[in-house]
Enzyme design. Structure first.
Site, PDB file in Angstrom:
ATOM      1  N   VAL A  91     -14.027  -9.573 -28.084  1.00  0.00           N
ATOM      2  CA  VAL A  91     -14.492  -8.927 -29.417  1.00  0.00           C
ATOM      3  C   VAL A  91     -15.987  -9.350 -29.508  1.00  0.00           C
ATOM      4  CG1 VAL A  91     -12.501  -8.138 -30.242  1.00  0.00           C
ATOM      5  CG2 VAL A  91     -13.296 -10.482 -30.593  1.00  0.00           C
ATOM      6  N   SER A  92     -16.814  -8.703 -30.105  1.00  0.00           N
ATOM      7  CA  SER A  92     -18.161  -9.116 -30.272  1.00  0.00           C
ATOM      8  C   SER A  92     -18.588 -10.100 -31.481  1.00  0.00           C
ATOM      9  CB  SER A  92     -19.285  -7.903 -30.404  1.00  0.00           C
ATOM     10  OG  SER A  92     -19.090  -6.950 -29.252  1.00  0.00           O
TER      11      SER A  92
END
Length: 514
Positions: free
Chosen positions: A19-20
């Site tokens: 995930v970012s």
């Protein structure tokens, strides 16, 4: 004869999810949805998924800084000779940086692992490698653009007077209808910091070590070491931080010091006094081995050499005994023990004699009242003068900025910038003073009550107070350390101004005029 069945070997697969942002990891379902899609893909291909390696936003573009990716590479190293397929949900989860994309591809190739992506088909052709590089470059461009946009927004918000980084100790972020995300005091931690910062500014805490011990004594104050201690550099960081005075800055983004919208814990004048004390460093450091058993250690001096006496327990035949001693090499009184009861008993007599009679206290109240009224008359004139000085400083700033624009010499530019920064801080202090309201009538009674409480019974406060309170009484009552002579008596004590004035009136047998 039947047709022989061809046995196909089962393909082993590994899944990588990323995930970012940390928020997606904690509150979103990004990792779960990626894993679900990758498992569906593996099932459709007939792959056997052995392990899943997740990562959050840590590490940025460098895959070697991602725990999940490092774990996957280590897993492949441990399974040398076995072929694997590594499955990604999206090419951007692989690497959003051309350089690291190529390096990561090489790392997997060296380990004999094949890469498959749900929305991109890897091809070992010149055209396929070209398209792959273009997509990786596009991901890098998007990441750099996002970073630039975030930085621009954060810089603009700091310029408007808002703090955009992690909340410093003593503050927490709250949601405000007008200001949106805004710092607010985090009690009771903020209250401890008010006392610590003010105490260091006015001399109650004479060193950073004393500030450190004060904050460590508060159970609610956050500690950063397992033994309940606070690192010394964090104390220095707190003392230097202008955010506690209500100001913000971001030097790495060239945002100079400016008034913030959050509630300050101290005044800017107090902050500047702290910076002056830090720069001077003239005040003697507090003992690291302080002991409540010997409250006069470091305060009473030897009359022969003038150095501070120390205190310690000595073992007798049946029990331990408390003594004060001078330990200065070459002093005629070196190592000669003075019973604690004798030295502290003499101090008790001195402090008790400082307690004035009611007649003198009434006289002091009348004196303080006259002084208060006279001070009020000057306060308005001083405030007008501070306003005038602030306007003059503002005018000087504009002139310096004009000179800065016209100057090309780097040395002159640096000198002007330093002068501008100093002048801005002076202006902040002047504006703050000019904005302070004049004290009301009830303020005198409030102030005098605290002062008289100490003046009327210094011995009682000392006797019943903690070690920190006792040290405060010593500093408020005596202007210089006490001297103890070989004959076992104290020299003439030098008291602070309030006790000196009251003692003078007592010796003169003055009568209060009603």
């Amino acid at each position: 004869m039947g047709v022989p069945q061809i046995r196909t070997e089962e393909v082993s697969a590994l899944i990588y999810c990323r995930v970012s942002t940390t928020k997606q990891k904690l509150t979103g379902s990004g990792l779960d949805s990626q894993e679900y899609r990758c498992r569906q893909y593996a099932e459709s291909k007939g792959y056997n998924v052995e392990m899943v390696f997740p990562d959050d936003a840590s590490g940025g573009g460098d895959f070697l800084k991602r725990p999940g990716m490092c774990g996957m590479l280590a897993y492949l190293d441990a399974q040398r000779g076995k072929d694997y397929v590594v499955i990604f949900d999206d090419l951007k989860r692989f690497a959003r940086d051309v350089e690291f994309h190529i390096k990561l591809r090489r790392e997997f190739a060296n380990r004999g692992a094949k890469i498959e992506c749900l929305n991109f088909a890897f091809e070992d052709t010149p055209e396929g490698k070209f398209i792959e590089t273009i997509i990786a470059a596009q991901g890098e461009l998007e990441r750099d653009q996002n970073r630039r946009q975030v930085k621009q927004k954060m810089t603009a918000r700091v310029e408007k007077g808002y703090w955009v980084f992690h909340a410093p100790t003593g503050y927490k972020f709250t949601t405000d209808r007008i200001h949106r995300k805004l710092l607010a005091p985090d009690e009771p931690i903020a209250d401890y910091l008010r006392e610590a910062l003010t105490g260091y500014a006015d001399g109650r805490f004479r060193s950073q070590a004393e500030v450190q011990r004060f904050l460590e004594s508060k159970p609610d104050f956050p500690k950063d070491l397992p033994n309940g201690k606070i690192r010394a550099w964090k104390i220095t960081k707190i003392l230097k931080n202008p955010i506690y005075a209500g100001y913000v800055q971001a030097k790495k983004w060239n945002v100079s010091l400016r008034r913030g919208h959050h509630e300050p814990l101290i005044s800017f004048a107090t902050h500047e006094k702290i910076q002056k004390n830090l720069a001077e460093g003239a005040r003697g450091p507090a003992r690291a081995d302080f002991s409540e058993d010997f409250p006069l250690r470091g305060f009473v001096t030897c009359s022969e050499c003038g150095n501070h006496m120390t205190g310690a327990w000595s073992k007798g035949k049946y029990k331990y005994y408390a003594y004060y001693r001078c330990m200065t090499r070459g002093c005629s009184q070196k190592s000669k023990s003075i019973a604690r009861a004798k030295l502290e008993g003499g101090f008790e007599d001195i402090l008790k004699r400082l307690q004035p009679s009611k007649r003198l206290l009434d006289l002091a109240i009348a004196m303080f009242s006259d002084a208060w009224n006279s001070r009020l008359e000057l306060a308005q004139a001083e405030r007008d003068e501070w306003r005038r000085q602030a306007e003059a400083a503002d005018k000087s700033l504009l002139e310096l900025i004009d000179r800065l624009v016209e100057t090309k010499n780097p040395t002159v530019v640096k000198a002007i910038e330093t002068k501008i920064e100093k002048l801005e801080r002076e202006k902040f202090a002047l504006v703050e003073k000019a904005a302070e309201p004049l004290p009301n009538v009830g303020k005198f009674e409030e102030c005098i009550e605290l002062s008289l409480r100490f003046l009327s019974r210094p011995w009682d406060i000392y006797k019943n107070g903690s070690y920190a309170v006792r040290q405060t009484v010593l500093r408020l009552a005596f202007s210089d350390p006490l001297t103890f002579t070989p004959e076992g008596v104290y020299g003439t004590p030098k008291t602070t101004l309030p006790f000196k004035v009251l003692g003078h009136f007592d010796n003169q047998k003055c009568e209060m005029v009603l």
